[in-house]
Design a protein around this motif. Structure first.
Motif, short mmCIF file in Angstrom:
data_model
loop_
_atom_site.label_atom_id
_atom_site.label_comp_id
_atom_site.label_asym_id
_atom_site.label_seq_id
_atom_site.Cartn_x
_atom_site.Cartn_y
_atom_site.Cartn_z
N GLU A 205 7.13 -27.69 -24.18
CA GLU A 205 7.08 -26.58 -23.20
C GLU A 205 6.06 -25.83 -23.32
OE1 GLU A 205 10.71 -24.59 -23.55
OE2 GLU A 205 12.19 -26.40 -23.27
N LEU A 206 5.52 -25.30 -24.25
CA LEU A 206 4.28 -24.46 -24.40
C LEU A 206 3.13 -25.40 -24.12
CD1 LEU A 206 3.43 -21.51 -25.33
CD2 LEU A 206 3.24 -22.40 -27.66
N ILE A 207 3.04 -26.54 -24.77
CA ILE A 207 1.99 -27.11 -24.25
C ILE A 207 1.67 -27.72 -22.86
CG2 ILE A 207 2.69 -29.72 -24.62
CD1 ILE A 207 -0.25 -28.31 -26.58
N ASN A 208 2.86 -27.82 -22.29
CA ASN A 208 2.98 -27.92 -20.71
C ASN A 208 2.15 -26.77 -19.96
OD1 ASN A 208 4.02 -30.45 -19.88
ND2 ASN A 208 5.95 -29.95 -19.89
N TYR A 209 2.73 -25.64 -20.27
CA TYR A 209 1.94 -24.32 -19.75
C TYR A 209 0.41 -24.31 -20.06
CZ TYR A 209 6.88 -22.86 -19.27
OH TYR A 209 8.19 -22.85 -18.71
N ILE A 210 0.00 -24.81 -21.13
CA ILE A 210 -1.21 -24.83 -21.67
C ILE A 210 -2.00 -25.91 -20.98
CG2 ILE A 210 -3.00 -25.64 -23.36
CD1 ILE A 210 -1.11 -24.50 -25.62
N ASN A 211 -1.44 -26.94 -20.64
CA ASN A 211 -1.87 -28.01 -19.70
C ASN A 211 -2.29 -27.58 -18.39
OD1 ASN A 211 -2.56 -29.80 -22.01
ND2 ASN A 211 -0.57 -30.77 -21.58
N ASP A 212 -1.28 -27.03 -17.82
CA ASP A 212 -1.18 -26.42 -16.74
C ASP A 212 -2.09 -25.07 -16.48
OD1 ASP A 212 0.51 -28.14 -15.54
OD2 ASP A 212 2.41 -27.04 -15.90
N LYS A 213 -2.75 -24.86 -17.56
CA LYS A 213 -3.39 -23.41 -17.68
C LYS A 213 -2.94 -22.32 -17.08
CE LYS A 213 -7.48 -26.54 -16.71
NZ LYS A 213 -7.91 -26.93 -18.27
N ASN A 214 -1.61 -22.08 -17.38
CA ASN A 214 -0.69 -20.84 -16.88
C ASN A 214 -0.59 -20.00 -18.10
OD1 ASN A 214 1.17 -19.34 -16.02
ND2 ASN A 214 2.27 -20.97 -14.84
N ASP A 216 0.30 -16.90 -17.99
CA ASP A 216 1.27 -15.92 -18.25
C ASP A 216 2.65 -16.78 -18.67
OD1 ASP A 216 -0.08 -13.81 -16.93
OD2 ASP A 216 0.35 -14.41 -15.03
N ALA A 217 2.84 -17.76 -18.27
CA ALA A 217 4.01 -18.69 -18.57
C ALA A 217 3.90 -18.76 -20.12
CB ALA A 217 3.90 -19.91 -17.98
N ILE A 222 6.15 -17.53 -25.49
CA ILE A 222 5.93 -16.87 -27.04
C ILE A 222 6.87 -15.87 -27.21
CG2 ILE A 222 4.21 -15.47 -28.35
CD1 ILE A 222 1.91 -17.20 -26.91
N GLN A 223 7.19 -15.01 -26.14
CA GLN A 223 8.09 -13.77 -26.31
C GLN A 223 9.25 -14.29 -26.33
OE1 GLN A 223 7.23 -10.90 -26.38
NE2 GLN A 223 5.22 -11.20 -26.24
N LYS A 224 9.66 -15.60 -25.88
CA LYS A 224 11.03 -16.09 -25.69
C LYS A 224 11.53 -16.82 -26.98
CE LYS A 224 11.93 -18.67 -22.38
NZ LYS A 224 11.61 -19.66 -21.37
N THR A 225 10.45 -17.43 -27.82
CA THR A 225 10.59 -18.03 -28.82
C THR A 225 10.24 -17.06 -30.17
OG1 THR A 225 8.38 -18.92 -29.01
CG2 THR A 225 10.11 -20.11 -27.79
N LYS A 226 10.34 -17.99 -31.51
CA LYS A 226 9.85 -17.06 -32.47
C LYS A 226 8.26 -17.46 -33.06
CE LYS A 226 14.47 -16.98 -34.28
NZ LYS A 226 15.39 -16.99 -35.48
N PHE A 227 7.47 -17.45 -32.19
CA PHE A 227 6.14 -17.96 -32.21
C PHE A 227 5.56 -16.95 -33.27
CE2 PHE A 227 1.76 -18.31 -31.72
CZ PHE A 227 1.40 -19.84 -31.23
N LYS A 228 5.96 -15.60 -32.91
CA LYS A 228 5.00 -14.55 -33.94
C LYS A 228 5.53 -14.65 -35.20
CE LYS A 228 5.30 -11.82 -30.50
NZ LYS A 228 5.28 -10.58 -29.66
N GLU A 229 6.99 -14.78 -35.22
CA GLU A 229 7.71 -14.81 -36.70
C GLU A 229 7.13 -15.94 -37.52
OE1 GLU A 229 11.70 -14.18 -36.22
OE2 GLU A 229 11.59 -12.97 -34.44
#
Length: 322
Positions: A205-214, A216-217, A222-229
């Motif tokens: 899901e995250l890579i899709n947003y990167i590939n879409d150059k989005n 904000d998404a 990142i806020q929805k998942t535990k990326f920072k933790e």
């Protein structure tokens, strides 16, 4: 001449007079493992442990001076070196010359991304992502954590991932459940399923947003998942994905079939169709630039006091511009 007959634990032991080791590791795991082993087995104290990252500081003279510093009230000083690039020929030459007659009271540990960087050390450790090595690693971590896991689930976990940070994350979850008396075989099976889905789905899901150059998404995800933790684990996952893109792109250029690429990259047939489509959307330069940024972020997280929020924002801003 380099040998393969020493463990990291034995090398760190101050009763062992070996003083030079290179570790081939393209992930963040070795640095974390070294820190853990030094905390557990090093009796010399942390006044005699230094980390030198060439992606941050290119001054070879500073490193040589560090090598030649006597330990403080101890037998050895431990110097852990990372961030050397195969293009750093002058740095490699100077380290090679130094290693002809190194400081005998310094234990030198070089973490190298690949075997194109050839430093002559007494010992060498290489990445081994075979099923046998992964099972051995899992069993070792299970024993350290004092938890129980059936042979079936050990084999299942080994087939799910070879990423050591992912394996440690899974074992930590089991340990927490055991401590709360909540663990059952069904829950373990569910966690294994979650582990596999988590490794693929969340990053997908995250890579899709990167590939879409989005951008904000990406930030919202990142806020929805535990990326920072679990930031080191998540950076490792993204790095693995871009490395897989690089492999697919290179193997396709070499005219290998899809079946041969699947075997070489060790992704499932189901996953490969997604990876193939994602790879087609990126140029070789975009992939290499992303890997450079991920490597830079990994270094910043380990060697600076900069806030994680700012580092993450800058990373995704650059990934989404690629």
């Amino acid at each position: 001449m380099s040998t393969l007959n020493i463990s990291l634990k034995d090398f760190v032991d101050n009763r062992n007079d070996s003083i030079s080791l290179k570790i081939y590791d393209s992930t963040s795991y070795s640095l974390l493992a070294i820190k853990e082993i030094l905390q557990t087995y090093n009796n010399e104290g942390f006044d005699n442990v230094d980390y030198f990252d060439f992606s941050k500081d290119k001054k070879i003279e500073d490193l040589i001076a560090l090598f030649n510093t006597y330990p403080y009230m101890a037998s050895y000083r431990y110097v852990i070196i990372s961030g050397i690039n195969e293009k750093d020929s002058e740095i490699i030459d100077k380290i090679t010359n130094y290693l002809l007659n190194p400081m005998k009271t310094t234990k030198h540990i070089f973490i190298l991304a690949n075997n194109k960087i050839d430093l002559v050390t007494q010992h060498v450790l290489t990445e081994d992502d075979s099923e046998e090595a992964t099972i051995k690693f899992i069993k070792g971590k299970i024993n350290e954590s004092n938890i129980k896991l059936s042979e079936r689930n050990i084999n299942k976990l080994a087939n799910t991932t070879t990423n050591k940070l992912s394996i440690i994350s899974y074992i930590n979850k089991i340990k927490l459940l055991e401590e709360s008396n909540l663990v059952t075989e069904n829950i373990i099976d569910e966690l294994l399923g979650d582990q596999k889905r988590e490794i693929f789905k969340e990053t997908y899901e995250l890579i899709n947003y990167i590939n879409d150059k989005n951008l904000d998404a990406c930030l919202l995800e990142i806020q929805k998942t535990k990326f920072k933790e679990n930031i080191f684990l998540e950076i490792s996952r993204l790095t693995w994905r871009f490395r897989t893109y690089l492999k697919i792109k290179s193997l396709k250029k070499a005219s290998l079939s899809n079946e041969e690429i699947i075997k070489a990259t060790k992704v499932s047939k189901y996953q490969y169709k997604y990876f193939d489509n994602e790879t087609k959307r990126k140029s070789m330069d975009e992939i290499l630039n992303a890997l450079r940024e991920l490597k830079k972020v990994d270094s910043l997280l380990k060697t600076t006091d900069l806030g994680h929020e700012n580092i993450i924002f800058q990373l995704f801003m650059k990934l989404c511009k690629n």
